[in-house]
Scaffold this motif. Structure first.
Motif, PDB file in Angstrom:
ATOM      1  N   SER A  54       0.812  -1.222   0.000  1.00 41.99           N
ATOM      2  CA  SER A  54       0.000   0.000   0.000  1.00 41.99           C
ATOM      3  C   SER A  54       0.840   1.265   0.000  1.00 41.99           C
ATOM      4  O   SER A  54       1.791   1.372   0.792  1.00 41.99           O
ATOM      5  CB  SER A  54      -0.917   0.021   1.233  1.00 41.99           C
ATOM      6  OG  SER A  54      -1.732  -1.122   1.284  1.00 41.99           O
ATOM      7  N   ASN A  61      -6.988   4.868   3.870  1.00 37.08           N
ATOM      8  CA  ASN A  61      -8.155   5.355   3.146  1.00 37.08           C
ATOM      9  C   ASN A  61      -8.686   4.219   2.273  1.00 37.08           C
ATOM     10  O   ASN A  61      -8.182   3.955   1.194  1.00 37.08           O
ATOM     11  CB  ASN A  61      -7.778   6.561   2.282  1.00 37.08           C
ATOM     12  CG  ASN A  61      -8.980   7.218   1.627  1.00 37.08           C
ATOM     13  OD1 ASN A  61      -9.904   6.542   1.173  1.00 37.08           O
ATOM     14  ND2 ASN A  61      -8.970   8.546   1.557  1.00 37.08           N
ATOM     15  N   HIS A  62      -9.707   3.534   2.761  1.00 45.53           N
ATOM     16  CA  HIS A  62     -10.166   2.324   2.088  1.00 45.53           C
ATOM     17  C   HIS A  62     -10.739   2.597   0.700  1.00 45.53           C
ATOM     18  O   HIS A  62     -10.550   1.798  -0.222  1.00 45.53           O
ATOM     19  CB  HIS A  62     -11.201   1.607   2.952  1.00 45.53           C
ATOM     20  CG  HIS A  62     -10.613   1.024   4.194  1.00 45.53           C
ATOM     21  ND1 HIS A  62     -11.341   0.273   5.087  1.00 45.53           N
ATOM     22  CD2 HIS A  62      -9.345   1.066   4.697  1.00 45.53           C
ATOM     23  CE1 HIS A  62     -10.559  -0.111   6.082  1.00 45.53           C
ATOM     24  NE2 HIS A  62      -9.357   0.361   5.877  1.00 45.53           N
ATOM     25  N   LYS A  63     -11.414   3.705   0.544  1.00 49.20           N
ATOM     26  CA  LYS A  63     -11.980   4.030  -0.764  1.00 49.20           C
ATOM     27  C   LYS A  63     -10.873   4.228  -1.792  1.00 49.20           C
ATOM     28  O   LYS A  63     -10.927   3.673  -2.908  1.00 49.20           O
ATOM     29  CB  LYS A  63     -12.845   5.289  -0.673  1.00 49.20           C
ATOM     30  CG  LYS A  63     -13.507   5.667  -1.985  1.00 49.20           C
ATOM     31  CD  LYS A  63     -14.396   6.897  -1.819  1.00 49.20           C
ATOM     32  CE  LYS A  63     -15.054   7.277  -3.146  1.00 49.20           C
ATOM     33  NZ  LYS A  63     -15.923   8.480  -2.991  1.00 49.20           N
ATOM     34  N   LYS A  64      -9.850   4.992  -1.437  1.00 41.61           N
ATOM     35  CA  LYS A  64      -8.742   5.232  -2.353  1.00 41.61           C
ATOM     36  C   LYS A  64      -7.931   3.960  -2.578  1.00 41.61           C
ATOM     37  O   LYS A  64      -7.440   3.713  -3.695  1.00 41.61           O
ATOM     38  CB  LYS A  64      -7.844   6.352  -1.822  1.00 41.61           C
ATOM     39  CG  LYS A  64      -8.481   7.730  -1.911  1.00 41.61           C
ATOM     40  CD  LYS A  64      -7.506   8.814  -1.479  1.00 41.61           C
ATOM     41  CE  LYS A  64      -8.125  10.202  -1.634  1.00 41.61           C
ATOM     42  NZ  LYS A  64      -7.165  11.274  -1.223  1.00 41.61           N
ATOM     43  N   ARG A  66      -9.039   0.819  -2.547  1.00 43.05           N
ATOM     44  CA  ARG A  66      -9.753  -0.066  -3.473  1.00 43.05           C
ATOM     45  C   ARG A  66      -9.543   0.391  -4.920  1.00 43.05           C
ATOM     46  O   ARG A  66      -9.288  -0.420  -5.813  1.00 43.05           O
ATOM     47  CB  ARG A  66     -11.245  -0.098  -3.126  1.00 43.05           C
ATOM     48  CG  ARG A  66     -11.585  -0.854  -1.857  1.00 43.05           C
ATOM     49  CD  ARG A  66     -13.094  -0.989  -1.677  1.00 43.05           C
ATOM     50  NE  ARG A  66     -13.413  -1.683  -0.446  1.00 43.05           N
ATOM     51  CZ  ARG A  66     -13.628  -1.088   0.719  1.00 43.05           C
ATOM     52  NH1 ARG A  66     -13.572   0.243   0.786  1.00 43.05           N
ATOM     53  NH2 ARG A  66     -13.896  -1.789   1.801  1.00 43.05           N
ATOM     54  N   LYS A  67      -9.653   1.690  -5.129  1.00 49.59           N
ATOM     55  CA  LYS A  67      -9.465   2.245  -6.475  1.00 49.59           C
ATOM     56  C   LYS A  67      -8.036   2.017  -6.952  1.00 49.59           C
ATOM     57  O   LYS A  67      -7.806   1.631  -8.110  1.00 49.59           O
ATOM     58  CB  LYS A  67      -9.802   3.739  -6.459  1.00 49.59           C
ATOM     59  CG  LYS A  67      -9.691   4.403  -7.817  1.00 49.59           C
ATOM     60  CD  LYS A  67     -10.094   5.871  -7.731  1.00 49.59           C
ATOM     61  CE  LYS A  67      -9.972   6.547  -9.093  1.00 49.59           C
ATOM     62  NZ  LYS A  67     -10.354   7.986  -9.017  1.00 49.59           N
ATOM     63  N   TRP A  68      -7.085   2.227  -6.075  1.00 46.45           N
ATOM     64  CA  TRP A  68      -5.675   2.058  -6.437  1.00 46.45           C
ATOM     65  C   TRP A  68      -5.345   0.604  -6.758  1.00 46.45           C
ATOM     66  O   TRP A  68      -4.648   0.312  -7.742  1.00 46.45           O
ATOM     67  CB  TRP A  68      -4.789   2.554  -5.295  1.00 46.45           C
ATOM     68  CG  TRP A  68      -3.331   2.327  -5.534  1.00 46.45           C
ATOM     69  CD1 TRP A  68      -2.481   3.103  -6.265  1.00 46.45           C
ATOM     70  CD2 TRP A  68      -2.548   1.226  -5.056  1.00 46.45           C
ATOM     71  NE1 TRP A  68      -1.223   2.560  -6.264  1.00 46.45           N
ATOM     72  CE2 TRP A  68      -1.239   1.416  -5.529  1.00 46.45           C
ATOM     73  CE3 TRP A  68      -2.836   0.120  -4.261  1.00 46.45           C
ATOM     74  CZ2 TRP A  68      -0.216   0.521  -5.243  1.00 46.45           C
ATOM     75  CZ3 TRP A  68      -1.816  -0.777  -3.968  1.00 46.45           C
ATOM     76  CH2 TRP A  68      -0.518  -0.570  -4.464  1.00 46.45           C
ATOM     77  N   LEU A  95      -6.419  -2.394   4.434  1.00 49.19           N
ATOM     78  CA  LEU A  95      -7.603  -2.844   3.707  1.00 49.19           C
ATOM     79  C   LEU A  95      -7.648  -4.364   3.598  1.00 49.19           C
ATOM     80  O   LEU A  95      -8.718  -4.973   3.675  1.00 49.19           O
ATOM     81  CB  LEU A  95      -7.636  -2.226   2.309  1.00 49.19           C
ATOM     82  CG  LEU A  95      -8.814  -2.669   1.427  1.00 49.19           C
ATOM     83  CD1 LEU A  95     -10.133  -2.154   1.996  1.00 49.19           C
ATOM     84  CD2 LEU A  95      -8.637  -2.194  -0.006  1.00 49.19           C
ATOM     85  N   ASP A  99     -11.034  -5.986   4.899  1.00 50.39           N
ATOM     86  CA  ASP A  99     -11.944  -6.436   3.844  1.00 50.39           C
ATOM     87  C   ASP A  99     -11.313  -7.570   3.033  1.00 50.39           C
ATOM     88  O   ASP A  99     -11.028  -7.419   1.844  1.00 50.39           O
ATOM     89  CB  ASP A  99     -12.297  -5.265   2.924  1.00 50.39           C
ATOM     90  CG  ASP A  99     -13.507  -5.548   2.043  1.00 50.39           C
ATOM     91  OD1 ASP A  99     -13.972  -6.709   2.044  1.00 50.39           O
ATOM     92  OD2 ASP A  99     -13.964  -4.630   1.341  1.00 50.39           O
ATOM     93  N   PHE A 102     -12.950  -8.534  -0.399  1.00 50.89           N
ATOM     94  CA  PHE A 102     -12.594  -7.701  -1.548  1.00 50.89           C
ATOM     95  C   PHE A 102     -11.307  -8.211  -2.193  1.00 50.89           C
ATOM     96  O   PHE A 102     -11.209  -8.333  -3.426  1.00 50.89           O
ATOM     97  CB  PHE A 102     -12.417  -6.249  -1.115  1.00 50.89           C
ATOM     98  CG  PHE A 102     -11.894  -5.344  -2.196  1.00 50.89           C
ATOM     99  CD1 PHE A 102     -12.744  -4.767  -3.118  1.00 50.89           C
ATOM    100  CD2 PHE A 102     -10.529  -5.076  -2.297  1.00 50.89           C
ATOM    101  CE1 PHE A 102     -12.255  -3.938  -4.129  1.00 50.89           C
ATOM    102  CE2 PHE A 102     -10.027  -4.262  -3.295  1.00 50.89           C
ATOM    103  CZ  PHE A 102     -10.894  -3.694  -4.216  1.00 50.89           C
TER     104      PHE A 102
END
Length: 256
Positions: A54, A61-64, A66-68, A95, A99, A102
């Motif tokens: 990471s 930042n889980h949202k970023k 996942r996108k990355w 993350l 998760d 995911f």
């Protein structure tokens, strides 16, 4: 051995040789580090990554993240000149701990890029052999990071590591073998700081090869733990600078 000497040596290997490329504690600096090796991408059969993938700026930042992972990390792994990429998580990969569904859904065994979480698989090689691989992200407690557990919990988790492995991927390092920091840094006690429960698991299971990281500046060479060959695969310094080269290795099949 410098990068050009390494390349020249590897070019002399037989075309069917199993060449494993592995790296750890990348924080997504790995692409730049690979580029440092004479500016080329070398053919290899498997790429192994032992955690802490990471980027530090977005690690919580889980949202970023996942996108990355989907838009950057996965395409980069798929572009590597490897038949297969296996990776595990590390203590900076929050993350992956929060998760796991995911991660497992997006990096399954059936695809080129596979996430191993306290699990194993068999790689069917072009040399006709099957290579047994197991990956575990768990570390001894050092601060408040992901995948860090008590000794009792680690003992239970490591008891799941099977015998007769060809490759064991770990984020942490075993106690007593190459676990002294070599860089001059304020937190370097010059003492053994490895994981005792992991050491006991290695003695019990005796995998052929063990690839580790986490303790960035410990010895990157081959250290023998009875029959197990242990390598530190971190490319980062203790100051989070990508100063070590990814390693290239031709391995041998597990034998009793």
């Amino acid at each position: 051995m410098d990068a050009l000497e390494l390349l020249n040596e590897l070019e002399g290997l037989d075309d069917d040789a199993i060449i494993f490329v592995y790296a750890n504690d990348t924080y997504y600096h790995i692409a730049g580090s690979v580029d440092k090796i004479a500016g080329v991408k070398m053919r290899n059969e498997i790429t192994l990554i032992c955690g802490d993938i990471s980027p530090l700026s977005i690690q919580i930042n889980h949202k970023k993240m996942r996108k990355w992972l989907i838009n950057e990390f996965k395409p980069w792994c798929e572009s590597l000149p490897s038949n297969k990429v296996y990776f595990i998580a590390g203590n900076h990969d929050e993350l992956c701990e929060s998760d796991p569904a995911f991660m497992l859904n997006n990096f399954p065994l059936s695809k080129k890029v596979t996430y191993l979480w306290q699990s194993g698989c068999t790689y069917h090689s072009i040399d006709g052999n099957d290579y047994k691989i197991w990956g575990t992200p768990y570390c001894q407690i050092f601060g408040n990071w992901s995948f860090m557990e008590s000794d009792d919990k680690l003992k239970k988790l490591y008891s799941e590591i099977p015998r007769e492995l060809d490759i064991l991927l770990c984020h942490d390092q075993p106690y007593g073998y190459g676990d002294i920091l070599l860089e001059e840094i304020s937190w370097n006690t010059k003492e053994h700081i490895g994981n005792k429960e992991l050491y006991e698991a290695v003695i019990r299971t005796q995998p052929n090869y063990m690839f580790v990281g986490h303790l960035h500046s410990t010895d990157h060479g081959c250290i023998q733990i009875q029959k197990t060959k242990r390598y530190n695969t971190s490319i980062m310094s203790e100051r989070y600078e990508p100063i070590y080269f990814p390693q290239y290795l031709e391995i041998k099949k597990y034998k009793e």
